[in-house]
Design a protein around this motif. Sequence first.
Motif, short mmCIF file in Angstrom:
data_model
loop_
_atom_site.label_atom_id
_atom_site.label_comp_id
_atom_site.label_asym_id
_atom_site.label_seq_id
_atom_site.Cartn_x
_atom_site.Cartn_y
_atom_site.Cartn_z
N UNK A 152 20.55 -0.02 37.18
CA UNK A 152 20.97 0.94 38.20
C UNK A 152 22.36 1.51 37.90
N UNK A 153 23.27 0.64 37.50
CA UNK A 153 24.62 1.10 37.19
C UNK A 153 24.61 2.06 36.01
N UNK A 154 23.79 1.76 35.00
CA UNK A 154 23.69 2.65 33.85
C UNK A 154 23.16 4.02 34.24
N UNK A 155 22.15 4.04 35.09
CA UNK A 155 21.60 5.31 35.56
C UNK A 155 22.65 6.07 36.35
N UNK A 156 23.44 5.35 37.15
CA UNK A 156 24.47 5.99 37.96
C UNK A 156 25.58 6.57 37.10
N UNK A 157 25.97 5.87 36.04
CA UNK A 157 27.01 6.38 35.14
C UNK A 157 26.56 7.66 34.45
N UNK B 194 27.96 11.66 35.10
CA UNK B 194 28.58 12.35 33.99
C UNK B 194 29.58 11.52 33.20
N UNK B 195 29.62 10.22 33.47
CA UNK B 195 30.55 9.33 32.76
C UNK B 195 29.97 8.91 31.41
N UNK B 196 28.63 8.76 31.37
CA UNK B 196 27.95 8.33 30.14
C UNK B 196 26.88 9.35 29.78
N UNK B 197 26.67 9.54 28.49
CA UNK B 197 25.61 10.45 28.05
C UNK B 197 24.26 9.79 28.20
N UNK B 198 23.20 10.59 28.15
CA UNK B 198 21.84 10.08 28.35
C UNK B 198 21.54 8.94 27.38
N UNK B 199 21.05 7.85 27.94
CA UNK B 199 20.64 6.71 27.13
C UNK B 199 21.75 5.72 26.83
N UNK B 200 22.99 6.01 27.24
CA UNK B 200 24.10 5.11 26.93
C UNK B 200 24.68 4.42 28.16
N UNK B 201 24.19 4.76 29.35
CA UNK B 201 24.77 4.24 30.58
C UNK B 201 24.66 2.74 30.72
N UNK B 202 23.50 2.19 30.40
CA UNK B 202 23.29 0.75 30.55
C UNK B 202 24.25 -0.04 29.66
N UNK B 203 24.48 0.44 28.43
CA UNK B 203 25.40 -0.25 27.53
C UNK B 203 26.83 -0.19 28.06
#
Length: 504
Positions: free
Chosen positions: A369-374, A378-387
């Motif tokens: 959920x946090x990765x999707x939220x990031x 706009x804090x993380x690019x697609x596919x990198x939020x979870x990391x």
Amino acid sequence: MAEPASAPLRARRMRIDTYQEPVLFMRRDCPVCQSEGFEAQSRVAVSWQGHRIVATLNVVDADFITGGEAGLSEAAWRLLGAPEGAEVQLAHPPPIESLGHVRAKVYGRPFSDAAIAEVVRDVAQGLYSDLQLAAFVTACAGNRLDLRETVALTRAMVGAGETIDWGPGRVMDKHCVGGLPGNRTTMIVVPIAAACGLRMPKTSSRAITSPAGTADVMETVAPVALDVPAIRRVVEATGGCIVWGGSVRLSPADDVLIRVERPLDLDSGSQLAASVLSKKAAAGSTHVLIDMPVGPTAKVRSSDAARSLSQLLQDVARAIGLQVRVLETDGNAPVGRGIGPALEARDVLAVLRGDAGAPRDLAQRSLLLAGELLEFGGIASAGTGAASAASTLATGGAWRKFLEICEAQGGFAEPTLATHRRDVVSARSGHVVAIDNRRIARIAKLAGAPKTPCAGLELHANVGRFVERGEALFTVHAGSPGALAYALAYADTQCDVVLVGGDD
């Protein structure tokens, strides 16, 4: 306007909990009761120095109140604000004109935007009795509201209370549709988001039908009853907060409607969408991530139902200017080990601290959920939020931010656990096949959760794990021996609440 007021009576605090419904107690032989023609269940306007509430009358024949007193329930006492013994005036309230719109809806006529706004305004002002509220809720249930009416209901609920404006830029939020015990991801997602630079003022609810709401769990470690200025101070200092939405008037009509939706067990998609999105819009959110657990004993039980509700949420959000993403998640079994405020808080703290024994499923779900939220923020690019979220958690950034938020809200404290506990053991050896979300939650509630914060239960066996005969499946926690016995009596009749397959 109300009719001319009668002779004054002395206000008396009865110390009777009627939940959120204001109730007035009067003796049957009270001169005012007789002269005004008040009867049991009459709606009565009670006034004191410019303050006015409308309460439901309970007529008393016993001697615990005198003919010169107007007894007030806790809800009525809190709303009126009069001191003990103050002179209050009683009168018949004016007719509620908006009830005509409710009756028309019962007979199949659609609500106009103006009509639904009138109803919500009167509901928020406390003019509707619980019986009248039940009529409105029932008239809207069973998908009887179309999209236009649902949008109108949402807008009216926002307009009936306070709103918070955070200025330019994205304001993030998340919400779980519910029905999954232990799914306490908010307390992990918020500090991750804030530590990564997102603004996330999270207003959360207390439990409605579950053993714990996010506000109940957060309250075991930090104060949550903050007013709007205090919320602003916390968010400006830390980037986030986790507070109880009931301490501010954000969509107040929703809080009133929930009071009758719960015992009626009516929670249609339209009402859910209006409830969730009105609170988010009033709180000043711009981007909302919705966690939708799907499973046979969750609130949303099928993928078809999830798709339908997801589309409705997105359509309504678009109409009121919110951006919403819905994430369908696994709702087959509880999350974490604890079910109940303090036990769930202990799980959250274990994940944030990086303890070796922290519940892996709670951590993984929170990072998803946090990765999707990031990415949504706009804090993380697609596919990198979870990391990014995982790194923030692993390096201690989320834990430090959580402590910072707690201190800003009034101070951090460790949750207190119950002293009365009893294991419920497996009657056979085998693998855990399923856990019934609804019945396991009921055991926790019977033990006293959420009213007793330390009450609930602790799961020892997840789905797929092999257990031996006589091994503990879960431990019931309670604040008293009586509550423990009460919960265990029900648990003893539910041998398959944690279903173990295989032979002895």
